[in-house]
Design a protein around this motif. Structure first.
Motif, PDB file in Angstrom:
ATOM      1  N   ALA A   1     -49.902 -38.654  12.347  1.00  0.00           N
ATOM      2  CA  ALA A   1     -49.508 -39.632  11.336  1.00  0.00           C
ATOM      3  C   ALA A   1     -49.619 -41.029  11.938  1.00  0.00           C
ATOM      4  O   ALA A   1     -49.051 -41.288  13.000  1.00  0.00           O
ATOM      5  CB  ALA A   1     -48.082 -39.366  10.868  1.00  0.00           C
ATOM      6  N   GLU A   2     -50.348 -41.892  11.277  1.00  0.00           N
ATOM      7  CA  GLU A   2     -50.486 -43.292  11.685  1.00  0.00           C
ATOM      8  C   GLU A   2     -49.594 -44.108  10.762  1.00  0.00           C
ATOM      9  O   GLU A   2     -49.623 -43.923   9.539  1.00  0.00           O
ATOM     10  CB  GLU A   2     -51.934 -43.760  11.549  1.00  0.00           C
TER      11      GLU A   2
ATOM     12  N   ASP B   1     -37.326 -40.265   8.882  1.00  0.00           N
ATOM     13  CA  ASP B   1     -37.890 -40.061   7.547  1.00  0.00           C
ATOM     14  C   ASP B   1     -39.070 -39.092   7.570  1.00  0.00           C
ATOM     15  O   ASP B   1     -39.219 -38.259   6.669  1.00  0.00           O
ATOM     16  CB  ASP B   1     -38.307 -41.394   6.937  1.00  0.00           C
ATOM     17  N   LEU B   2     -39.906 -39.187   8.604  1.00  0.00           N
ATOM     18  CA  LEU B   2     -41.047 -38.262   8.708  1.00  0.00           C
ATOM     19  C   LEU B   2     -40.577 -36.834   8.960  1.00  0.00           C
ATOM     20  O   LEU B   2     -41.061 -35.896   8.319  1.00  0.00           O
ATOM     21  CB  LEU B   2     -42.000 -38.704   9.819  1.00  0.00           C
ATOM     22  N   THR B   3     -39.646 -36.654   9.878  1.00  0.00           N
ATOM     23  CA  THR B   3     -39.173 -35.292  10.163  1.00  0.00           C
ATOM     24  C   THR B   3     -38.439 -34.710   8.955  1.00  0.00           C
ATOM     25  O   THR B   3     -38.540 -33.515   8.689  1.00  0.00           O
ATOM     26  CB  THR B   3     -38.292 -35.236  11.423  1.00  0.00           C
TER      27      THR B   3
ATOM     28  N   GLU C   1     -40.449 -29.793   3.138  1.00  0.00           N
ATOM     29  CA  GLU C   1     -41.582 -28.957   2.721  1.00  0.00           C
ATOM     30  C   GLU C   1     -41.435 -27.522   3.226  1.00  0.00           C
ATOM     31  O   GLU C   1     -42.313 -26.691   3.015  1.00  0.00           O
ATOM     32  CB  GLU C   1     -42.897 -29.561   3.212  1.00  0.00           C
ATOM     33  N   GLY C   2     -40.349 -27.231   3.942  1.00  0.00           N
ATOM     34  CA  GLY C   2     -40.115 -25.877   4.452  1.00  0.00           C
ATOM     35  C   GLY C   2     -40.940 -25.538   5.672  1.00  0.00           C
ATOM     36  O   GLY C   2     -41.240 -24.387   5.927  1.00  0.00           O
ATOM     37  N   VAL C   3     -41.292 -26.563   6.441  1.00  0.00           N
ATOM     38  CA  VAL C   3     -42.159 -26.395   7.603  1.00  0.00           C
ATOM     39  C   VAL C   3     -41.355 -26.676   8.866  1.00  0.00           C
ATOM     40  O   VAL C   3     -40.597 -27.640   8.925  1.00  0.00           O
ATOM     41  CB  VAL C   3     -43.368 -27.355   7.495  1.00  0.00           C
ATOM     42  N   ALA C   4     -41.533 -25.840   9.879  1.00  0.00           N
ATOM     43  CA  ALA C   4     -40.837 -26.016  11.158  1.00  0.00           C
ATOM     44  C   ALA C   4     -41.671 -26.868  12.103  1.00  0.00           C
ATOM     45  O   ALA C   4     -42.878 -26.670  12.224  1.00  0.00           O
ATOM     46  CB  ALA C   4     -40.558 -24.666  11.800  1.00  0.00           C
ATOM     47  N   ILE C   5     -41.013 -27.812  12.780  1.00  0.00           N
ATOM     48  CA  ILE C   5     -41.687 -28.626  13.788  1.00  0.00           C
ATOM     49  C   ILE C   5     -41.586 -27.905  15.124  1.00  0.00           C
ATOM     50  O   ILE C   5     -40.494 -27.608  15.593  1.00  0.00           O
ATOM     51  CB  ILE C   5     -41.052 -30.025  13.888  1.00  0.00           C
ATOM     52  N   VAL C   6     -42.736 -27.609  15.725  1.00  0.00           N
ATOM     53  CA  VAL C   6     -42.786 -26.934  17.019  1.00  0.00           C
ATOM     54  C   VAL C   6     -42.710 -27.967  18.140  1.00  0.00           C
ATOM     55  O   VAL C   6     -42.015 -27.781  19.137  1.00  0.00           O
ATOM     56  CB  VAL C   6     -44.074 -26.086  17.142  1.00  0.00           C
ATOM     57  N   SER C   7     -43.438 -29.083  17.977  1.00  0.00           N
ATOM     58  CA  SER C   7     -43.378 -30.168  18.957  1.00  0.00           C
ATOM     59  C   SER C   7     -43.720 -31.474  18.261  1.00  0.00           C
ATOM     60  O   SER C   7     -44.397 -31.481  17.230  1.00  0.00           O
ATOM     61  CB  SER C   7     -44.319 -29.926  20.136  1.00  0.00           C
TER      62      SER C   7
ATOM     63  N   ARG D   1     -49.522 -34.671   2.121  1.00  0.00           N
ATOM     64  CA  ARG D   1     -49.220 -35.626   1.055  1.00  0.00           C
ATOM     65  C   ARG D   1     -47.780 -36.135   1.195  1.00  0.00           C
ATOM     66  O   ARG D   1     -47.519 -37.346   1.074  1.00  0.00           O
ATOM     67  CB  ARG D   1     -49.414 -34.973  -0.313  1.00  0.00           C
ATOM     68  N   ALA D   2     -46.841 -35.241   1.480  1.00  0.00           N
ATOM     69  CA  ALA D   2     -45.438 -35.634   1.644  1.00  0.00           C
ATOM     70  C   ALA D   2     -45.277 -36.589   2.824  1.00  0.00           C
ATOM     71  O   ALA D   2     -44.501 -37.549   2.751  1.00  0.00           O
ATOM     72  CB  ALA D   2     -44.565 -34.395   1.837  1.00  0.00           C
ATOM     73  N   MET D   3     -46.010 -36.344   3.894  1.00  0.00           N
ATOM     74  CA  MET D   3     -45.946 -37.241   5.050  1.00  0.00           C
ATOM     75  C   MET D   3     -46.535 -38.608   4.707  1.00  0.00           C
ATOM     76  O   MET D   3     -45.993 -39.639   5.097  1.00  0.00           O
ATOM     77  CB  MET D   3     -46.665 -36.615   6.248  1.00  0.00           C
ATOM     78  N   ARG D   4     -47.649 -38.632   3.958  1.00  0.00           N
ATOM     79  CA  ARG D   4     -48.267 -39.903   3.558  1.00  0.00           C
ATOM     80  C   ARG D   4     -47.364 -40.700   2.616  1.00  0.00           C
ATOM     81  O   ARG D   4     -47.454 -41.921   2.553  1.00  0.00           O
ATOM     82  CB  ARG D   4     -49.608 -39.655   2.863  1.00  0.00           C
ATOM     83  N   ASP D   5     -46.501 -40.004   1.871  1.00  0.00           N
ATOM     84  CA  ASP D   5     -45.611 -40.672   0.926  1.00  0.00           C
ATOM     85  C   ASP D   5     -44.433 -41.366   1.611  1.00  0.00           C
ATOM     86  O   ASP D   5     -43.698 -42.115   0.959  1.00  0.00           O
ATOM     87  CB  ASP D   5     -45.084 -39.670  -0.112  1.00  0.00           C
ATOM     88  N   VAL D   6     -44.235 -41.123   2.908  1.00  0.00           N
ATOM     89  CA  VAL D   6     -43.163 -41.798   3.636  1.00  0.00           C
ATOM     90  C   VAL D   6     -43.531 -43.268   3.798  1.00  0.00           C
ATOM     91  O   VAL D   6     -44.651 -43.593   4.199  1.00  0.00           O
ATOM     92  CB  VAL D   6     -42.920 -41.124   5.019  1.00  0.00           C
ATOM     93  N   ALA D   7     -42.593 -44.149   3.487  1.00  0.00           N
ATOM     94  CA  ALA D   7     -42.838 -45.594   3.569  1.00  0.00           C
ATOM     95  C   ALA D   7     -43.311 -45.980   4.968  1.00  0.00           C
ATOM     96  O   ALA D   7     -42.709 -45.588   5.965  1.00  0.00           O
ATOM     97  CB  ALA D   7     -41.563 -46.359   3.219  1.00  0.00           C
ATOM     98  N   GLY D   8     -44.408 -46.717   5.017  1.00  0.00           N
ATOM     99  CA  GLY D   8     -44.960 -47.180   6.297  1.00  0.00           C
ATOM    100  C   GLY D   8     -46.087 -46.318   6.833  1.00  0.00           C
ATOM    101  O   GLY D   8     -46.857 -46.752   7.678  1.00  0.00           O
ATOM    102  N   VAL D   9     -46.207 -45.086   6.363  1.00  0.00           N
ATOM    103  CA  VAL D   9     -47.274 -44.188   6.834  1.00  0.00           C
ATOM    104  C   VAL D   9     -48.540 -44.492   6.037  1.00  0.00           C
ATOM    105  O   VAL D   9     -48.520 -44.495   4.819  1.00  0.00           O
ATOM    106  CB  VAL D   9     -46.884 -42.703   6.673  1.00  0.00           C
TER     107      VAL D   9
END
Length: 142
Positions: free
Chosen positions: A73-74, A84-86, A92-98, A128-136
């Motif tokens: 993500a840029e 906000d990104l995490t 979205e029901g997704v687990a962050i591994v790293s 799409r959800a990540m892109r919708d975060v303000a600033g991304v």
């Protein structure tokens, strides 16, 4: 993800450079120890290996359940961006591994996430959800 190589008993691993997930078109190359490394066909490593004369091994997706994928993500720097990104990823029901966040350069920040998707079909919605975060301003696979 289970990837089946057209070689019986082959050990298979997904390449970390391009993190293929279904329905990506994939190809494989034999590496040390008889392991077949699977890459997306558009991966730069595939071009490099073909240029070196390495033989491709036909692979295809088999029965799959969960997938790991890396996303970059840029964004523009701002307070609470990481939170906000995490949160967007978690919703979205997704687990962050790293996760890795590079120090800001000219008010821009690069976030790299490896996530565990319960279903590859969720990838477009997650991006799409990540892109919708303000600033991304961009989310892509490396």
């Amino acid at each position: 993800a289970v990837v089946v190589a057209d070689q019986p008993e082959a050990n298979v691993r997904l390449a970390g450079c391009c993190t293929p997930v279904p329905p990506d078109e994939v190809t494989g190359f034999a590496v040390r120890g008889g392991v077949v490394t699977v890459h997306r066909v558009e991966c730069a490593a595939v071009t490099r290996m073909k240029g070196l004369g390495r033989a491709e091994i036909a692979v295809h997706w088999g029965d799959t359940t969960e997938f790991r994928v890396t996303l970059v993500a840029e964004s523009f720097q701002r307070p609470h961006l990481l939170a906000d990104l995490t949160e967007a990823i978690a919703l979205e029901g997704v687990a962050i591994v790293s996760a890795t966040v590079e120090p800001p350069t000219q008010q821009r920040v690069r976030h790299t996430y490896t996530v565990q998707l319960p279903d590859a079909a969720l990838l477009p919605n997650l991006m799409r959800a990540m892109r919708d975060v303000a600033g991304v301003y961009d989310v892509a696979r490396p």
